[in-house]
Enzyme design. Structure first.
Site, PDB file in Angstrom:
ATOM      1  N   HIS A 129       0.391  -1.307  -0.305  1.00  0.00           N
ATOM      2  CA  HIS A 129       0.056  -0.019  -0.070  1.00  0.00           C
ATOM      3  C   HIS A 129       0.916   1.100   0.496  1.00  0.00           C
ATOM      4  CE1 HIS A 129      -3.217   3.200   0.689  1.00  0.00           C
ATOM      5  NE2 HIS A 129      -2.283   2.881   1.957  1.00  0.00           N
ATOM      6  N   GLU A 197      -8.503  -2.657   7.093  1.00  0.00           N
ATOM      7  CA  GLU A 197      -7.830  -2.713   7.933  1.00  0.00           C
ATOM      8  C   GLU A 197      -6.904  -4.047   8.991  1.00  0.00           C
ATOM      9  OE1 GLU A 197      -6.372   0.873   9.765  1.00  0.00           O
ATOM     10  OE2 GLU A 197      -6.695   1.917   7.897  1.00  0.00           O
ATOM     11  N   ASP A 229     -10.945   1.967   7.971  1.00  0.00           N
ATOM     12  CA  ASP A 229     -10.693   3.675   8.236  1.00  0.00           C
ATOM     13  C   ASP A 229     -11.068   4.150   7.357  1.00  0.00           C
ATOM     14  OD1 ASP A 229      -9.370   5.431   9.900  1.00  0.00           O
ATOM     15  OD2 ASP A 229      -7.714   4.918   9.179  1.00  0.00           O
ATOM     16  N   GLN A 236      -7.582  15.055   2.925  1.00  0.00           N
ATOM     17  CA  GLN A 236      -6.924  15.063   2.865  1.00  0.00           C
ATOM     18  C   GLN A 236      -5.524  15.716   2.475  1.00  0.00           C
ATOM     19  OE1 GLN A 236      -6.257  10.134   3.543  1.00  0.00           O
ATOM     20  NE2 GLN A 236      -3.922  10.563   4.070  1.00  0.00           N
TER      21      GLN A 236
END
EC number: 3.7.1.2
Length: 411
Positions: A129, A197, A229, A236
């Site tokens: 990731h 997650e 999440d 962001q």
């Protein structure tokens, strides 16, 4: 592992087998929430079993709205409760056979957040990731930042907005600035994402100044949950330099209601990937500290039934939970029972195993198709995301159920 047969009806391929017996908090109708253990399609009311004199723990510990006080009794006690229940579900002359009132159908129960989360930390521990994100936003030849292979990178998240599976989430508002804009605008996020997650629940507190070693870390981990999440990528992107995620993450995180104990997952331990360069001494681990847990993500809309958009595995994690906890406390940071620490997005080595839409759609450049033919790059209003996970070996299955959430329009 020893073969166990239960007299309780458990459907084939149930996540909640006799080998699992996870803990959670449930309620019926208007009754107060209380602690239970899942078996098949049922819940065992632990307070009711205790009141029959069949457990060593007083019923008051099970009549709490969270598991915190029970978990704080320590693993010697909590493990014994699980094993005592297991024995009661296996032995032929079990006294529970005469007390059907201790069993509740899961479909009749409301599940609650199993612990009061005092603090929440999100790690960034999948090398696949981190590499994908680095390739998207930085020089592909230097996708990983210089510190990534040396420390389990993490950030302090928002505990107050962790919600139990099934809770609807309103699309967050915030500041957004695209590359074409001269100034930011205030709007609803239009690049809303999930993150596949797993989280672990702290089961033993420490004092300020105390460090947890990798060798002792398992003593401080009660069990694991599935964790989504949610992430507003456009919010962001504008806010994260130089300090990291804030509003893009803090609006919600979804957690599965059943905590699968570390002991139930023991048979599924595997070695993690080789770490290069050699980590510093306080992070050195030997043996099997990763877990072979199969994961999948489904996406559904109001018009389309669920489409499986990712299949991954927890075993891929570069940094394991023991290293995460050791690093988290190496500076003397204290942890408390009920704290949650999430793994960070879990992605595998190919496109079918990516753990976020950011990767699946490659930053919005590669739309994908749902079963009804509609296209997606990110989550649209009234879309539902469902994460599932289970471990299976030699016919034994230990699963987590699911964590699901539907995105509603912004308020």
């Amino acid at each position: 592992m020893a073969k166990l047969n239960t007299w309780v009806s458990v459907p084939n391929n149930s996540d909640f087998s006799i080998y699992n017996l996870p803990f959670g908090i449930f309620s019926l109708n208007s009754d107060e929430p209380r602690a239970g253990i899942a078996i098949g399609e049922q819940i065992i009311d632990l307070a009711a079993v205790s009141e029959l004199g069949l457990l060593d723990v007083e019923a008051t510990f099970f009549r709490q709205k969270t598991l915190n006080e029970f978990i704080a009794l320590g693993k010697k006690t909590t493990n014994k409760v699980r094993l005592d229940i297991q024995k009661l579900l296996v032995i032929e002359n079990s006294p529970l056979k005469n007390h059907p009132e201790v069993f509740v159908l899961q479909k009749d129960a409301t599940m609650h957040l199993p612990v009061q989360v005092g603090d929440y930390t999100d790690f960034y521990s999948s090398i696949e990731h981190a590499t994908n994100v680095g390739k998207m936003f930085r020089d592909p030849e230097n996708a990983l930042l210089p510190n990534w292979r040396h420390i389990p990178v993490g950030y302090h998240g928002r505990a107050s907005s962790i919600v139990v599976s099934g809770t609807d989430i309103h699309r967050p508002m915030g500041q957004v600035k695209t590359n074409e804009m001269e100034a930011p605008v205030f709007q609803a996020s239009n690049r809303l994402d999930f993150e596949l997650e797993m989280g672990f629940v702290v089961g033993k507190s420490t004092q300020l100044g105390e460090r947890i070693s990798v060798e002792n870390a398992a003593e401080h981990i009660f069990g694991l949950v599935l964790f989504n999440d949610w992430s507003a990528r456009d919010i962001q992107k504008w806010e994260y330099v130089p300090l990291g995620p804030f509003l893009g993450k803090s609006f919600a995180s979804s957690m599965s209601p059943w905590i699968v104990t570390l002991e139930a997952l023991e048979p599924f331990k595997v070695e993690g990937p080789e770490q290069e360069p050699t980590v510093l001494s306080y992070l050195e681990v030997e043996g099997e500290h990763n877990y072979d847990i199969q994961l999948e993500v489904g996406m559904a809309s109001q018009a389309s039934e669920e489409t499986i958009i990712s299949r991954s595995n927890f075993k891929y994690m570069y940094w394991n939970m023991m290293q995460q906890l050791a690093h988290h406390t190496v500076n003397g940071c204290n942890v408390n029972v009920g704290d949650v620490m999430a793994s960070g997005t879990i992605s595998g080595k190919d496109e079918s195993s990516y753990g976020s839409l950011l990767e699946i759609s490659w930053g919005g450049k590669k739309p994908f198709e749902l079963k009804d033919g509609s296209m997606r790059t990110f989550i649209e209003d009234n879309d539902t995301i469902t994460l599932k996970g289970f471990a299976e070996k030699e016919g034994v299955r230990v699963g987590f159920g699911e964590v699901t959430g539907t995105i509603l329009p912004s308020k």
